[in-house]
Design an enzyme around this catalytic site. Structure first.
Site, PDB file in Angstrom:
ATOM      1  N   GLU A 137      94.657  49.868  21.798  1.00  0.00           N
ATOM      2  CA  GLU A 137      95.240  51.135  22.351  1.00  0.00           C
ATOM      3  C   GLU A 137      96.794  51.180  22.062  1.00  0.00           C
ATOM      4  O   GLU A 137      97.570  50.253  22.382  1.00  0.00           O
ATOM      5  CB  GLU A 137      95.039  51.007  23.925  1.00  0.00           C
ATOM      6  CG  GLU A 137      95.823  52.303  24.606  1.00  0.00           C
ATOM      7  CD  GLU A 137      95.903  51.767  26.199  1.00  0.00           C
ATOM      8  OE1 GLU A 137      96.653  52.063  26.812  1.00  0.00           O
ATOM      9  OE2 GLU A 137      94.753  51.673  26.806  1.00  0.00           O
TER      10      GLU A 137
ATOM     11  N   ARG B  98     102.631  49.026  23.032  1.00  0.00           N
ATOM     12  CA  ARG B  98     103.618  50.335  23.027  1.00  0.00           C
ATOM     13  C   ARG B  98     104.357  50.677  21.858  1.00  0.00           C
ATOM     14  O   ARG B  98     104.986  49.520  21.149  1.00  0.00           O
ATOM     15  CB  ARG B  98     104.772  50.356  24.300  1.00  0.00           C
ATOM     16  CG  ARG B  98     103.958  50.282  25.509  1.00  0.00           C
ATOM     17  CD  ARG B  98     105.351  50.360  26.780  1.00  0.00           C
ATOM     18  NE  ARG B  98     104.515  50.640  27.922  1.00  0.00           N
ATOM     19  CZ  ARG B  98     104.004  49.431  28.875  1.00  0.00           C
ATOM     20  NH1 ARG B  98     104.073  48.270  28.132  1.00  0.00           N
ATOM     21  NH2 ARG B  98     103.768  49.786  29.881  1.00  0.00           N
TER      22      ARG B  98
ATOM     23  N   GLU C 269      97.874  37.995  13.730  1.00  0.00           N
ATOM     24  CA  GLU C 269      97.260  36.747  12.984  1.00  0.00           C
ATOM     25  C   GLU C 269      95.815  36.957  12.276  1.00  0.00           C
ATOM     26  O   GLU C 269      94.903  37.527  12.756  1.00  0.00           O
ATOM     27  CB  GLU C 269      96.972  35.438  13.811  1.00  0.00           C
ATOM     28  CG  GLU C 269      96.582  34.210  13.231  1.00  0.00           C
ATOM     29  CD  GLU C 269      96.127  33.224  14.148  1.00  0.00           C
ATOM     30  OE1 GLU C 269      96.206  32.073  13.499  1.00  0.00           O
ATOM     31  OE2 GLU C 269      96.044  33.537  15.487  1.00  0.00           O
TER      32      GLU C 269
ATOM     33  N   HIS D 152     100.426  37.351  19.816  1.00  0.00           N
ATOM     34  CA  HIS D 152      99.823  38.070  18.695  1.00  0.00           C
ATOM     35  C   HIS D 152      98.483  38.687  19.089  1.00  0.00           C
ATOM     36  O   HIS D 152      97.803  37.998  19.810  1.00  0.00           O
ATOM     37  CB  HIS D 152      99.887  37.042  17.440  1.00  0.00           C
ATOM     38  CG  HIS D 152      99.137  36.061  17.630  1.00  0.00           C
ATOM     39  ND1 HIS D 152      99.440  34.637  17.975  1.00  0.00           N
ATOM     40  CD2 HIS D 152      97.728  35.718  17.332  1.00  0.00           C
ATOM     41  CE1 HIS D 152      98.241  33.860  18.014  1.00  0.00           C
ATOM     42  NE2 HIS D 152      97.337  34.429  17.688  1.00  0.00           N
TER      43      HIS D 152
ATOM     44  N   ASN E  90     105.164  56.866  24.591  1.00  0.00           N
ATOM     45  CA  ASN E  90     105.957  57.358  25.540  1.00  0.00           C
ATOM     46  C   ASN E  90     106.748  58.396  25.137  1.00  0.00           C
ATOM     47  O   ASN E  90     107.619  58.154  24.092  1.00  0.00           O
ATOM     48  CB  ASN E  90     106.857  56.100  25.971  1.00  0.00           C
ATOM     49  CG  ASN E  90     106.065  55.380  27.218  1.00  0.00           C
ATOM     50  OD1 ASN E  90     105.021  55.564  27.867  1.00  0.00           O
ATOM     51  ND2 ASN E  90     106.171  54.072  26.925  1.00  0.00           N
TER      52      ASN E  90
ATOM     53  N   HIS F  15      89.847  46.164  25.123  1.00  0.00           N
ATOM     54  CA  HIS F  15      90.948  46.672  24.389  1.00  0.00           C
ATOM     55  C   HIS F  15      92.253  45.789  24.750  1.00  0.00           C
ATOM     56  O   HIS F  15      92.271  45.365  25.486  1.00  0.00           O
ATOM     57  CB  HIS F  15      91.265  48.227  24.622  1.00  0.00           C
ATOM     58  CG  HIS F  15      91.775  48.651  25.784  1.00  0.00           C
ATOM     59  ND1 HIS F  15      91.221  49.213  26.702  1.00  0.00           N
ATOM     60  CD2 HIS F  15      93.021  48.740  26.030  1.00  0.00           C
ATOM     61  CE1 HIS F  15      92.125  49.662  27.718  1.00  0.00           C
ATOM     62  NE2 HIS F  15      93.259  49.364  27.399  1.00  0.00           N
TER      63      HIS F  15
END
Length: 136
Positions: free
Chosen positions: A56, A13, A125, A75, A60, A9
């Site tokens: 993922e 954020r 991309e 990217h 927060n 993964h």
């Protein structure tokens, strides 16, 4: 020693969970595979049937300001069966995309692609699958 690591993964954020989930589902067909809620943050794993690799998203809790992406992030990359059709679909949907380009070096095609920008400014991309180059 022969180490064979499998990529599983990548984490981003994001500021607005609903906005990001809607974007990744509509743009790339990624759906929630798992959600883990902690006191101060939530982890959301996105996937589709095309691969085992997951994206993922980390939210927060209580954060109000956008993240500074800095100049180190490059990217994510995905490949699609029909680049021109996906480009047209994403343009019609109003996503932020660049024109389709072909990258060549010394007469060798490296890839045909465009870039898509997610709601938090991350670049993705989008490459033609099976084209000359090294993209599956």
């Amino acid at each position: 020693m022969n180490i064979v690591a499998k990529m599983i993964h990548s984490m981003l954020r994001v500021l607005d969970e609903a906005r990001s989930l809607a974007f990744y589902e509509e743009a790339l067909g990624l759906k929630v595979a798992d959600r883990v809620v902690f006191d101060s943050f939530t982890l959301i794993y996105l996937a589709n049937a095309e691969q085992t690799f997951e994206l993922e998203l980390t939210i927060n809790h209580g954060r109000k300001e956008a993240y500074a992406l800095g100049d180190g992030y490059g990217h994510l990359a995905v490949s699609v069966e029909d680049l021109a059709s996906e480009h047209a679909r994403m343009e019609e949907a109003g996503f932020t995309i660049t024109p389709i380009k072909t990258l060549e070096n010394n007469g060798r095609t490296i890839g045909t692609f465009f870039f898509l920008t997610d709601p938090d400014g991350y670049k993705i991309e989008v490459l033609q699958r099976g084209a000359p180059g090294r993209f599956l």
